[in-house]
Design a protein around this motif. Structure first.
Motif, PDB file in Angstrom:
ATOM      1  N   LYS A  80       0.780  -1.198  -0.123  1.00 34.70           N
ATOM      2  CA  LYS A  80      -0.016   0.046  -0.092  1.00 34.70           C
ATOM      3  C   LYS A  80       0.881   1.260   0.091  1.00 34.70           C
ATOM      4  CE  LYS A  80      -2.265   0.883   3.878  1.00 34.70           C
ATOM      5  NZ  LYS A  80      -3.262   0.725   4.715  1.00 34.70           N
ATOM      6  N   GLU A 109      -7.006  -5.512   6.532  1.00 37.24           N
ATOM      7  CA  GLU A 109      -7.131  -4.201   6.963  1.00 37.24           C
ATOM      8  C   GLU A 109      -8.160  -3.886   7.994  1.00 37.24           C
ATOM      9  OE1 GLU A 109      -6.351   0.152   4.724  1.00 37.24           O
ATOM     10  OE2 GLU A 109      -8.206  -1.007   4.165  1.00 37.24           O
ATOM     11  N   TYR A 135      -1.229  -4.176   4.514  1.00 32.54           N
ATOM     12  CA  TYR A 135      -2.664  -3.822   4.781  1.00 32.54           C
ATOM     13  C   TYR A 135      -2.940  -4.136   6.488  1.00 32.54           C
ATOM     14  CZ  TYR A 135      -3.778  -2.438   0.350  1.00 32.54           C
ATOM     15  OH  TYR A 135      -3.994  -1.672  -1.113  1.00 32.54           O
TER      16      TYR A 135
END
Length: 283
Positions: A80, A109, A135
């Motif tokens: 990310k 996440e 994440y």
């Protein structure tokens, strides 16, 4: 010699989508700038070489990609943080991450937002695993086998969630899940992130192994899901050989077998599988 080919051999949905996006950009050319891939678009050297011939540039690091360029995110995904940094540098990002990998990222996440420690079943240095780990909101633990999971010293006062690299063996993942759930007082959430297509491919490989003397597994040597297919077959007690192309076939040895199977990883082009089949049928 009899011959059995797996119906599932060849590109999976995620690989097909990634290559379709890349083909679309090459064909339309409606975005200015050179086209880059960060790493391999998929884990197949023949495909990567084919796209290099079309002008697609493979970069080993984000720093190699200049501002104003186009970068297509490979099927395995990238972290990310790297994806955000590419956008900030004025690079046009086309996300071709496999939808199953993206779903796994978002599940991780969501389920680590409350300080749960991520327990991830996967290969630590695989690009998809690096993507998944990025994440996680907090601490992470990575292991690639049931034994290594059992060796993990987990604090019962902490909360955990278990996930897996999308191409891992579902049977081993289920065994890991059962082992962790037996631990007294462990607060555990299990995320089912293994791709159904991966499980179906592995199940079909097992069935082929049961009715053949030897199985050819086609795919890039750097492809983890292809390696896993060979492992699943050998775990069933049938000999398997992982090759990349028909040129790697040990033809003299294969003549000794009465019934040979053929399967392929999710990033193996159909034309490579077809060529291997033609060669086997010519024996």
């Amino acid at each position: 010699m009899e011959f059995v080919r797996a119906k599932s051999a060849g590109f999976c949905m995620g690989v097909s989508l990634a290559l379709h996006k890349l083909d679309d950009i090459i064909e339309k050319k409606d975005i200015p700038g050179d086209i880059y891939i960060l790493g391999s678009i998929i884990h197949n050297p023949q495909v990567v070489e084919e796209y290099a011939g079309k002008g697609v540039i493979s970069a080993d690091s984000p720093e190699e990609i200049p501002s104003g360029s186009i970068v297509v995110i490979r099927a395995h995904g990238i972290t990310k943080q790297v994806q955000q940094s590419l956008s900030r540098r004025g690079i046009h990002v086309i996300d071709a991450t496999c939808p199953k990998v993206k779903d796994a990222c978002l599940l991780i996440e969501e389920n680590t937002a409350d300080d749960r420690v991520l327990l991830l079943f996967g290969e630590e240095f695989h690009p998809e695993v690096k993507c998944l780990l990025s994440y996680a909101a907090g601490e992470t633990v990575v292991f690639d086998s049931l034994d290594k999971c059992k060796a993990c010293d987990l604090d019962p006062s902490r909360k955990y969630c278990l996930a897996a690299q999308t191409t891992q063996d579902k049977h081993i993942f289920d065994a890991i899940s059962r082992d962790l759930q037996k631990r007294k007082g462990l607060d555990l959430v299990v995320l089912h992130t293994i791709c159904n297509a991966t499980k179906m491919r592995q199940d079909e490989a097992t069935k082929i192994a049961e009715k053949t003397d030897f199985v050819i597994v086609a795919g890039g040597y750097n492809s983890s899901n292809t390696r896993r297919l060979a492992q699943v077959i050998e775990a069933n007690g049938t000999a398997a050989l992982h090759i990349e192309t028909a040129a790697d076939l040990p033809l003299d040895d294969l003549r000794n077998f009465k019934k040979v199977g053929l399967t392929a990883g999710a990033s193996t082009p159909k034309k490579i599988v077809d060529e291997i089949q033609r060669t086997l049928e010519s024996l």
